[in-house]
Design a protein around this motif. Structure first.
Motif, PDB file in Angstrom:
ATOM      1  N   ARG A   9       8.567  -8.410   2.389  1.00 17.06           N
ATOM      2  CA  ARG A   9       7.892  -9.622   2.887  1.00 17.06           C
ATOM      3  C   ARG A   9       8.161 -10.768   1.913  1.00 17.06           C
ATOM      4  O   ARG A   9       7.878 -10.663   0.717  1.00 17.06           O
ATOM      5  CB  ARG A   9       6.393  -9.376   3.009  1.00 17.06           C
ATOM      6  CG  ARG A   9       5.596 -10.605   3.473  1.00 17.06           C
ATOM      7  CD  ARG A   9       4.110 -10.335   3.372  1.00 17.06           C
ATOM      8  NE  ARG A   9       3.720  -9.184   4.163  1.00 17.06           N
ATOM      9  CZ  ARG A   9       2.782  -8.319   3.822  1.00 17.06           C
ATOM     10  NH1 ARG A   9       2.132  -8.456   2.684  1.00 17.06           N
ATOM     11  NH2 ARG A   9       2.481  -7.300   4.608  1.00 17.06           N
ATOM     12  N   VAL A  45       7.086 -14.542   1.411  1.00 21.49           N
ATOM     13  CA  VAL A  45       6.218 -15.661   1.772  1.00 21.49           C
ATOM     14  C   VAL A  45       6.801 -16.915   1.136  1.00 21.49           C
ATOM     15  O   VAL A  45       6.813 -17.041  -0.095  1.00 21.49           O
ATOM     16  CB  VAL A  45       4.778 -15.425   1.281  1.00 21.49           C
ATOM     17  CG1 VAL A  45       3.897 -16.607   1.651  1.00 21.49           C
ATOM     18  CG2 VAL A  45       4.222 -14.137   1.875  1.00 21.49           C
ATOM     19  N   GLN A  56       5.760 -15.611  10.802  1.00 18.04           N
ATOM     20  CA  GLN A  56       4.342 -15.901  11.039  1.00 18.04           C
ATOM     21  C   GLN A  56       4.071 -16.250  12.501  1.00 18.04           C
ATOM     22  O   GLN A  56       2.916 -16.308  12.915  1.00 18.04           O
ATOM     23  CB  GLN A  56       3.868 -17.052  10.134  1.00 18.04           C
ATOM     24  CG  GLN A  56       4.268 -18.443  10.577  1.00 18.04           C
ATOM     25  CD  GLN A  56       5.698 -18.806  10.195  1.00 18.04           C
ATOM     26  OE1 GLN A  56       6.337 -18.076   9.450  1.00 18.04           O
ATOM     27  NE2 GLN A  56       6.190 -19.936  10.675  1.00 18.04           N
ATOM     28  N   ASP A  60       5.745 -18.411   6.460  1.00 20.85           N
ATOM     29  CA  ASP A  60       4.620 -19.008   5.741  1.00 20.85           C
ATOM     30  C   ASP A  60       3.387 -18.914   6.631  1.00 20.85           C
ATOM     31  O   ASP A  60       3.332 -19.556   7.686  1.00 20.85           O
ATOM     32  CB  ASP A  60       4.935 -20.475   5.418  1.00 20.85           C
ATOM     33  CG  ASP A  60       3.806 -21.174   4.669  1.00 20.85           C
ATOM     34  OD1 ASP A  60       2.785 -20.518   4.377  1.00 20.85           O
ATOM     35  OD2 ASP A  60       3.946 -22.371   4.376  1.00 20.85           O
ATOM     36  N   PRO A  61       2.377 -18.132   6.250  1.00 16.76           N
ATOM     37  CA  PRO A  61       1.187 -17.987   7.102  1.00 16.76           C
ATOM     38  C   PRO A  61       0.450 -19.298   7.322  1.00 16.76           C
ATOM     39  O   PRO A  61      -0.310 -19.416   8.290  1.00 16.76           O
ATOM     40  CB  PRO A  61       0.322 -16.976   6.328  1.00 16.76           C
ATOM     41  CG  PRO A  61       0.810 -17.023   4.921  1.00 16.76           C
ATOM     42  CD  PRO A  61       2.271 -17.332   5.009  1.00 16.76           C
ATOM     43  N   ASP A  69       0.240 -13.540  13.432  1.00 12.41           N
ATOM     44  CA  ASP A  69       0.842 -13.681  12.111  1.00 12.41           C
ATOM     45  C   ASP A  69       1.552 -12.378  11.770  1.00 12.41           C
ATOM     46  O   ASP A  69       1.011 -11.497  11.113  1.00 12.41           O
ATOM     47  CB  ASP A  69      -0.223 -14.008  11.058  1.00 12.41           C
ATOM     48  CG  ASP A  69       0.389 -14.262   9.682  1.00 12.41           C
ATOM     49  OD1 ASP A  69       1.623 -14.179   9.566  1.00 12.41           O
ATOM     50  OD2 ASP A  69      -0.360 -14.540   8.733  1.00 12.41           O
ATOM     51  N   LEU A 122       3.896 -11.931   9.806  1.00  7.73           N
ATOM     52  CA  LEU A 122       4.327 -11.855   8.419  1.00  7.73           C
ATOM     53  C   LEU A 122       3.407 -10.965   7.592  1.00  7.73           C
ATOM     54  O   LEU A 122       3.864 -10.138   6.799  1.00  7.73           O
ATOM     55  CB  LEU A 122       4.381 -13.263   7.821  1.00  7.73           C
ATOM     56  CG  LEU A 122       4.879 -13.377   6.388  1.00  7.73           C
ATOM     57  CD1 LEU A 122       6.341 -12.981   6.308  1.00  7.73           C
ATOM     58  CD2 LEU A 122       4.691 -14.797   5.856  1.00  7.73           C
ATOM     59  N   CYS A 123       2.104 -11.140   7.777  1.00  4.17           N
ATOM     60  CA  CYS A 123       1.124 -10.440   6.931  1.00  4.17           C
ATOM     61  C   CYS A 123       0.400  -9.303   7.648  1.00  4.17           C
ATOM     62  O   CYS A 123      -0.481  -8.668   7.073  1.00  4.17           O
ATOM     63  CB  CYS A 123       0.099 -11.445   6.405  1.00  4.17           C
ATOM     64  SG  CYS A 123       0.835 -12.798   5.439  1.00  4.17           S
ATOM     65  N   HIS A 172       2.231  -3.457   6.786  1.00  7.50           N
ATOM     66  CA  HIS A 172       2.451  -3.054   5.396  1.00  7.50           C
ATOM     67  C   HIS A 172       3.813  -3.534   4.918  1.00  7.50           C
ATOM     68  O   HIS A 172       4.794  -3.566   5.676  1.00  7.50           O
ATOM     69  CB  HIS A 172       2.375  -1.530   5.286  1.00  7.50           C
ATOM     70  CG  HIS A 172       2.965  -0.994   4.017  1.00  7.50           C
ATOM     71  ND1 HIS A 172       2.315  -1.074   2.804  1.00  7.50           N
ATOM     72  CD2 HIS A 172       4.172  -0.383   3.775  1.00  7.50           C
ATOM     73  CE1 HIS A 172       3.075  -0.538   1.865  1.00  7.50           C
ATOM     74  NE2 HIS A 172       4.197  -0.108   2.428  1.00  7.50           N
ATOM     75  N   GLU A 223       6.494  -7.447  -1.771  1.00  2.00           N
ATOM     76  CA  GLU A 223       6.126  -8.805  -1.371  1.00  2.00           C
ATOM     77  C   GLU A 223       6.550  -9.778  -2.467  1.00  2.00           C
ATOM     78  O   GLU A 223       6.199  -9.615  -3.640  1.00  2.00           O
ATOM     79  CB  GLU A 223       4.623  -8.947  -1.132  1.00  2.00           C
ATOM     80  CG  GLU A 223       4.240 -10.375  -0.754  1.00  2.00           C
ATOM     81  CD  GLU A 223       2.785 -10.539  -0.378  1.00  2.00           C
ATOM     82  OE1 GLU A 223       2.142 -11.491  -0.895  1.00  2.00           O
ATOM     83  OE2 GLU A 223       2.288  -9.716   0.426  1.00  2.00           O
ATOM     84  N   ARG A 258       7.348 -14.178  -3.318  1.00  2.00           N
ATOM     85  CA  ARG A 258       6.912 -15.519  -2.919  1.00  2.00           C
ATOM     86  C   ARG A 258       7.836 -16.596  -3.463  1.00  2.00           C
ATOM     87  O   ARG A 258       8.378 -16.463  -4.564  1.00  2.00           O
ATOM     88  CB  ARG A 258       5.476 -15.780  -3.393  1.00  2.00           C
ATOM     89  CG  ARG A 258       4.430 -15.040  -2.589  1.00  2.00           C
ATOM     90  CD  ARG A 258       3.025 -15.341  -3.030  1.00  2.00           C
ATOM     91  NE  ARG A 258       2.097 -14.679  -2.124  1.00  2.00           N
ATOM     92  CZ  ARG A 258       1.490 -15.270  -1.097  1.00  2.00           C
ATOM     93  NH1 ARG A 258       1.679 -16.564  -0.872  1.00  2.00           N
ATOM     94  NH2 ARG A 258       0.663 -14.585  -0.323  1.00  2.00           N
ATOM     95  N   GLU A 268      -6.625 -19.479   0.273  1.00  3.18           N
ATOM     96  CA  GLU A 268      -5.386 -19.238  -0.465  1.00  3.18           C
ATOM     97  C   GLU A 268      -5.571 -19.605  -1.935  1.00  3.18           C
ATOM     98  O   GLU A 268      -6.032 -20.695  -2.264  1.00  3.18           O
ATOM     99  CB  GLU A 268      -4.244 -20.081   0.128  1.00  3.18           C
ATOM    100  CG  GLU A 268      -2.905 -19.904  -0.558  1.00  3.18           C
ATOM    101  CD  GLU A 268      -2.395 -18.476  -0.480  1.00  3.18           C
ATOM    102  OE1 GLU A 268      -2.491 -17.772  -1.511  1.00  3.18           O
ATOM    103  OE2 GLU A 268      -1.932 -18.075   0.611  1.00  3.18           O
TER     104      GLU A 268
END
Length: 537
Positions: A67, A69, A259, A281-282, A294, A296-297, A300, A304, A306, A330
Motif C-alpha cells: 500500500r 499512500v 481510494q 490518497d484516502p 476506500d 486503499l485502506c 490488509h 505500507e 507513504r 489524520e
C-alpha cells in the motif's frame, strides 16, 4: 512551521499552482476570478521517500500486498515509473480508472515501455468477455444504462408481470446498478435499502426479485433483449473468475487511485495471486456517490509506505491542508516545497490576476473571454472545469466559436472522445423531444422537455435534469451546438486542441498548465444545504 496567525495575504504571495501553471478560481461572493500561476522545477531524482518505494523488495510469485499512500503532488506517478523501470524484465500491469489516465500513463509516465501494459479494468473485462464469446452480434454491449422498456421486459419474462402501480422501474434499475458495483453474487436487501427508503417488506422483496430478474436476463448469453452495460460485463467478468488469468499473464499489478475503487474492482484485486501495489490518497476519495469505497485502506497490506512531501505547493498551503486533514483524524503530516524567496529565479512568486465577472453570471462566454484574456501570449490550452456536463458543453462550444480563426480549433473533453460522444448523444435524446424528431423510446411518451424534466426530478435522475436544463436554456440552438461540438472533438494530445473541458470529478488525476474553475462550482458550494455534510471549505 507556519504560525497560526500566518496572514492570508502571505499565502497568496507564496502559493504555487495546483499543478504547475495557472489556476483560475471564481468566487461566488465577489464574482472575481483569481488566476494564480508559477512553474516548479521538474523532479529529476527520487526523494528519500520515493527511493524507499523504488528499492522495495518484491516477493515475486506471491500475493504480496503493498500500500502506497501518496498525498497530493508527492510524485506518485514518477515513483511508479521508477519502480517499473527498475523491474524492466518483469511483466507489469498498470490499472487505471479511465481511458485518458491509462493513455497518459502509457505515453507520458512509462514512455511506452514494452514490459508495462496500461489498461482500464473495464477494458480488461471487455477483452475477456469477447474472447469467451459472451459479447457477440446478438448479445451486444450498450454504452448507456438500461431503458425502462428493457427493465420491464426482463421482469415480465422472468416473473410473469411487472406491478407498475406500486413499483418504480427507475428504482429497480438503481438496485440493479448497486448490485453490479458490489462484490456480492446475488441481489440482497442491502442493495435495495440503498435506494428504496420505505419499510414495506413486500415492496423490499419485490425490488429484490425484480432486480435479480433483470440481472439474470443480462447474464443470460441467449437473451438479446437485455444487453450488457459497463458495470454489467465487469461484474460478470468477476463472477466467472476471469481476473484469475491476470495472475498468469502478469507478474505485478499497479492500481492507481485505489481510494476510489468500487467493491467489485476491490474484489478483483483481492483475488490476484501476484504482488499488487495499490496507490492513492484516502483524503482524495471523491467517488462515493458512484458506489466507490476506500479500496486503499480497506484490506490488509504486507507493506505500507507513504509519500508526504508535495511539489505542488509550499509550506503555507501544506499548513492549511494539514489543518483540514487533522479534522479527519489524520496525524501524519504533509510537507510542502521550499518557500519562495524574494528574487529567487528558480522558484518565482505566483502571479495573481483578478477578472471582474458579475456574481452567479449565466453568461459563461463573457466569463471565459475575460479569464483567457489574462493568460500569457502563447500559453498552452487551458482546462475549464465545471460542475456539470451541461457547463462543460457550454465551455466547449465557446472555445469552438472563440478560436474559430485557429487551424482546427478542436476541443478535448476529459474522459476521452468516445465517452464524450456518448454524453452528447444523451443530450441529443432530450433535444429530440423538443425537435419532435423520434426521441429515444424512454422519452417517446413525453410531449415537451418540461414534461421530461418533471418526470426526472420526481425520480431524482440528476443527469437527465441537467440534460433538460441545457436544452431549455439553448432552445432550438441546442441541436446545432451538439453537432458542432461533436465535429470538433479530439484526443488530448492532438496539436489542434485549443481547450480541454470537463467536470471537477473528471479532472481527477489530470495535469494542465492553466486551469479555469467555472462559477457554477462555487455557486453549488455556496447554496448546497446538506445538513449531514461534513465538508470543510
Amino acid at each position: 512551521t507556519i504560525p497560526p496567525a500566518f496572514p492570508i495575504s502571505a499565502w497568496v504571495g507564496l502559493t504555487h499552482a495546483a499543478v504547475t501553471g495557472q489556476v483560475a478560481v471564481a468566487g461566488p461572493s465577489t464574482g472575481h476570478v483569481s488566476v494564480a500561476g508559477t512553474s516548479t522545477q521538474p523532479i529529476r531524482k527520487p526523494t528519500a521517500e520515493q527511493r524507499v518505494v523504488v528499492d522495495l523488495d518484491i516477493a515475486w510469485g506471491t500475493p504480496q500486498r503493498i500500500r502506497l499512500v501518496a498525498y497530493a503532488g508527492t510524485g506518485k506517478t514518477f515513483t511508479l515509473a521508477k519502480l517499473a523501470s527498475k523491474h524492466a524484465g518483469r511483466r507489469i500491469l498498470y490499472m487505471a480508472y479511465n481511458k485518458d489516465v491509462a493513455r497518459h500513463a502509457e505515453i507520458k509516465v512509462f514512455n511506452c515501455a514494452r514490459h508495462v501494459t496500461c489498461k482500464t479494468t473495464h477494458a480488461i473485462a471487455l477483452e475477456y468477455m469477447r474472447k469467451k464469446r459472451l459479447i457477440y452480434d446478438r448479445k451486444k454491449f450498450q454504452d448507456y444504462d438500461l431503458t425502462s422498456k428493457q427493465v420491464i421486459g426482463a421482469v415480465r419474462k422472468q416473473c410473469g408481470s411487472f406491478d407498475e402501480d406500486s413499483m418504480n422501474q427507475a428504482t429497480v434499475l438503481k438496485v440493479v446498478d448497486a448490485f453490479l458495483r458490489s462484490a456480492d453474487l446475488v441481489v440482497t436487501a442491502t442493495h435495495v435499502a440503498d435506494h428504496y427508503k420505505g419499510t414495506d417488506a413486500h415492496k423490499i422483496a419485490k425490488h429484490r426479485e425484480y432486480a435479480q430478474a433483470v440481472v439474470d436476463c443480462m447474464f443470460d448469453k441467449g437473451n438479446a433483449d437485455v444487453p450488457w452495460t459497463f458495470n454489467g460485463f465487469l461484474k460478470r467478468y468477476y463472477m466467472l473468475g476471469g481476473h484469475h488469468e491476470l495472475s498468469a499473464d502478469y507478474e505485478m499489478v499497479l492500481i492507481d487511485e485505489a481510494q476510489d475503487l468500487n467493491p467489485v474492482t476491490m474484489a478483483i484485486a483481492r483475488g490476484l495471486q501476484i504482488p499488487v501495489v495499490t496507490v492513492g490518497d484516502p483524503h482524495q476519495h471523491i467517488y462515493s456517490f458512484n458506489g466507490a469505497k476506500d479500496g486503499l485502506c480497506a484490506d490488509h497490506a504486507d507493506v505500507e509506505l507513504r509519500l508526504t512531501r508535495s511539489f505542488r505547493f509550499d509550506p503555507a498551503v501544506a499548513w492549511v491542508a494539514n489543518k483540514v486533514i487533522a479534522l479527519k483524524g489524520e496525524w501524519r503530516l504533509l510537507s510542502g516545497a521550499r518557500p519562495v524567496l524574494a528574487g529567487d529565479a528558480a522558484c518565482p512568486p505566483s502571479r495573481v490576476y483578478l477578472v471582474d465577472v458579475p456574481a452567479h453570471t449565466d453568461d459563461i462566454h463573457a466569463f471565459l473571454g475575460r479569464a483567457t484574456a489574462e493568460m500569457p501570449v502563447g500559453a498552452t490550452p487551458p482546462c475549464v472545469l465545471c460542475r456539470s456536463n451541461a457547463g462543460m458543453l457550454g465551455a466547449a462550444y465557446w472555445a469552438i466559436h472563440h478560436f474559430r480563426g485557429r487551424t482546427g480549433n478542436k476541443v478535448h473533453v476529459l474522459g476521452g472522445t468516445n465517452k464524450a460522444k456518448l454524453t452528447l448523444d444523451k443530450f441529443r435524446d432530450v433535444y429530440k423531444v423538443q425537435a419532435k424528431t423520434w426521441p429515444r423510446r424512454v422519452y417517446s411518451n413525453f410531449r415537451t422537455v418540461d414534461d421530461v424534466k418533471a418526470w426526472a426530478e420526481k425520480r431524482d435522475l440528476v443527469d437527465i435534469v441537467s440534460h433538460c436544463n441545457f436544452v431549455l436554456t439553448h432552445g432550438n440552438n441546442a441541436g446545432t451546438m451538439l453537432d458542432r461540438i461533436k465535429e470538433h472533438l479530439a484526443d488530448a494530445d492532438d496539436p489542434r486542441v485549443v481547450l480541454h473541458a470537463g467536470t471537477i470529478h473528471q479532472s481527477k488525476g489530470g495535469e494542465w498548465d492553466h486551469v479555469i474553475v467555472m462559477p457554477d462550482v462555487f455557486a453549488f458550494l455556496q447554496h448546497s444545504s446538506r445538513p449531514n455534510s461534513k465538508a470543510v471549505w
